[in-house]
Write a protein that holds these residues in place. Structure first.
Motif, mmCIF file in Angstrom:
data_model
loop_
_atom_site.group_PDB
_atom_site.id
_atom_site.type_symbol
_atom_site.label_atom_id
_atom_site.label_comp_id
_atom_site.label_asym_id
_atom_site.label_seq_id
_atom_site.Cartn_x
_atom_site.Cartn_y
_atom_site.Cartn_z
ATOM 1 N N GLU A 89 2.217 20.979 -7.128
ATOM 2 C CA GLU A 89 1.787 21.714 -5.939
ATOM 3 C C GLU A 89 2.889 21.772 -4.884
ATOM 4 O OE1 GLU A 89 -1.799 20.577 -4.092
ATOM 5 O OE2 GLU A 89 -3.091 21.313 -5.711
ATOM 6 N N VAL A 90 3.533 20.650 -4.650
ATOM 7 C CA VAL A 90 4.581 20.595 -3.632
ATOM 8 C C VAL A 90 5.766 21.476 -4.030
ATOM 9 C CG1 VAL A 90 6.285 19.108 -2.513
ATOM 10 C CG2 VAL A 90 3.913 18.338 -2.755
ATOM 11 N N ILE A 91 6.148 21.426 -5.300
ATOM 12 C CA ILE A 91 7.264 22.251 -5.760
ATOM 13 C C ILE A 91 6.926 23.734 -5.608
ATOM 14 C CG2 ILE A 91 8.597 22.938 -7.798
ATOM 15 C CD1 ILE A 91 8.527 20.028 -8.687
ATOM 16 N N LEU A 92 5.713 24.121 -5.978
ATOM 17 C CA LEU A 92 5.298 25.517 -5.819
ATOM 18 C C LEU A 92 5.250 25.913 -4.348
ATOM 19 C CD1 LEU A 92 2.480 25.821 -8.516
ATOM 20 C CD2 LEU A 92 4.708 26.963 -8.520
ATOM 21 N N TYR A 93 4.801 24.999 -3.501
ATOM 22 C CA TYR A 93 4.783 25.251 -2.057
ATOM 23 C C TYR A 93 6.196 25.550 -1.556
ATOM 24 C CZ TYR A 93 4.689 24.002 2.922
ATOM 25 O OH TYR A 93 4.846 23.992 4.283
ATOM 26 N N GLY A 134 2.154 33.638 1.035
ATOM 27 C CA GLY A 134 0.752 33.421 0.666
ATOM 28 C C GLY A 134 0.584 32.225 -0.243
ATOM 29 N N LEU A 135 1.499 32.055 -1.198
ATOM 30 C CA LEU A 135 1.441 30.894 -2.090
ATOM 31 C C LEU A 135 1.588 29.599 -1.303
ATOM 32 C CD1 LEU A 135 1.457 29.635 -4.954
ATOM 33 C CD2 LEU A 135 3.940 29.985 -4.975
ATOM 34 N N SER A 136 2.518 29.582 -0.379
ATOM 35 C CA SER A 136 2.737 28.365 0.417
ATOM 36 C C SER A 136 1.537 28.055 1.304
ATOM 37 C CB SER A 136 4.000 28.527 1.268
ATOM 38 O OG SER A 136 5.152 28.622 0.454
ATOM 39 N N LEU A 137 0.930 29.087 1.873
ATOM 40 C CA LEU A 137 -0.241 28.871 2.723
ATOM 41 C C LEU A 137 -1.453 28.416 1.907
ATOM 42 C CD1 LEU A 137 0.054 31.896 5.176
ATOM 43 C CD2 LEU A 137 0.394 29.482 5.711
ATOM 44 N N TYR A 138 -1.497 28.804 0.651
ATOM 45 C CA TYR A 138 -2.585 28.358 -0.224
ATOM 46 C C TYR A 138 -2.439 26.876 -0.568
ATOM 47 C CZ TYR A 138 -5.516 27.895 -4.398
ATOM 48 O OH TYR A 138 -6.444 27.462 -5.319
ATOM 49 N N LEU A 139 -1.193 26.428 -0.719
ATOM 50 C CA LEU A 139 -0.937 25.061 -1.165
ATOM 51 C C LEU A 139 -0.608 24.093 -0.031
ATOM 52 C CD1 LEU A 139 1.264 25.873 -4.299
ATOM 53 C CD2 LEU A 139 -1.135 25.173 -4.283
ATOM 54 N N ILE A 140 -0.434 24.591 1.183
ATOM 55 C CA ILE A 140 -0.025 23.732 2.282
ATOM 56 C C ILE A 140 -1.061 22.646 2.535
ATOM 57 C CG2 ILE A 140 -1.104 25.141 4.088
ATOM 58 C CD1 ILE A 140 1.332 24.567 5.844
#
Length: 308
Positions: A95-99, A145-151
């Protein structure tokens, strides 16, 4: 379904109405993952609650707690959180890497697109980029959007607000592109540059970005994030109102590009656990209100005992 185990201290084992051997499947407030939250019995637990309570009613500090104790749990380092020990799982790392990848995608896309403002007319590189401005805009929007989903944000309402701003920005961008920019044969970015009032439609997207960098600056004390928090709205408001001349706007745009690049790159210098925060707080937030109240009462009792 990804699972992780968070062991809460033995002080929680007797907190009514939670049985000492109860295992609760709960959903993480910051993502769609489901965790198994175990409450070990007082006879088998080797942990004690040593963190100071730093929360007030309805408020918890944004910054993750510093390490107060370390141990080994199934080969992983265990960190002491507000509500008990926790460990970094492989799913947390992903999750952190994708963020962070989302942030890099947003930053690189923005920098490439914005570079056309500094390249002379007729430049081959500028012409190539201008042909794909909408593509870079879409990539940057998707990365954000991906980062806001995983933040990871402790207060769920704040995270949802940032996500809602992003969604409104996407809707406004699509509406502006299909109804205004495309009919005249130019990209969305070019239309916004030529028509400042269009900032109203795409602005929520950048408001979400501003909220993200503000969170990063507040939690980790990053200078570039703090500067971006003021730089982004200043550029947009200056363009919208027409009170800023082109030279100043270009200067601020250039600093935005440089700060955004540093911000995204420096994310990879942080330990993974920093972007996770205190995972025990997310576990607590996912509990039913009755069990939250029981745990808080037990923590207050422990605090009173420790102060005697």
């Amino acid at each position: 379904m990804a699972t992780a185990t968070v062991l809460l201290p033995s002080a929680f084992a007797t907190a009514p109405p939670i049985p000492t051997t109860k295992t609760l499947p709960i959903r993480n407030a910051s993502s769609s993952k489901v965790y198994l939250l175990r409450f070990p019995s007082s006879s088998s637990s080797s942990y004690s609650f040593s963190s100071k309570l730093t929360f007030r009613k309805g408020l918890i500090k944004c910054k993750a707690l510093r390490e107060t104790s370390r141990d080994s749990f199934n080969g992983r380092t265990v960190y002491q959180g507000v509500y008990g020990p926790w460990a970094v799982d492989p799913s947390d790392v992903r999750e952190v890497i994708l963020y962070r990848i989302g942030l890099v995608t947003a930053a690189v896309s923005f920098i490439i697109a914005a570079s056309t403002a500094f390249l002379p007319d007729g430049n081959i590189l500028a012409d190539i980029v201008k042909q794909d401005l909408d593509l870079f805009y879409a990539l940057g929007t998707g990365g954000l959007g991906l980062s806001l989903y995983l933040i990871h944000i402790y207060v769920t309402e704040i995270k949802q607000t940032l996500q809602a701003l992003w969604a409104f920005g996407v809707i406004g961008s699509l509406a502006t592109y299909f109804s205004l920019a495309q009919p005249v044969g130019i990209s969305l970015a070019e239309y916004v540059v030529e028509n400042p009032t269009a900032v109203w439609f795409v602005g929520p997207l950048f408001a979400a970005l501003t909220g993200l960098v503000f969170k990063e600056g507040l939690c980790y004390g990053k200078l570039e994030a703090g500067l971006l928090t003021f730089n982004i709205p200043t550029v947009l408001l200056g363009h919208l109102t027409g009170l800023m001349d082109d030279g100043v706007k270009l200067g601020l745009l250039g600093s935005w590009m440089a700060l955004f690049l540093v911000f995204a790159a420096r994310k990879f210098t942080q330990p993974i656990k920093d972007d996770i925060g205190d995972k025990s707080i997310f576990m607590f937030n996912a509990l039913p209100e009755r069990e939250k109240k029981a745990l808080l009462e037990k923590l207050e009792q422990q605090k009173l005992i420790s102060e005697r």
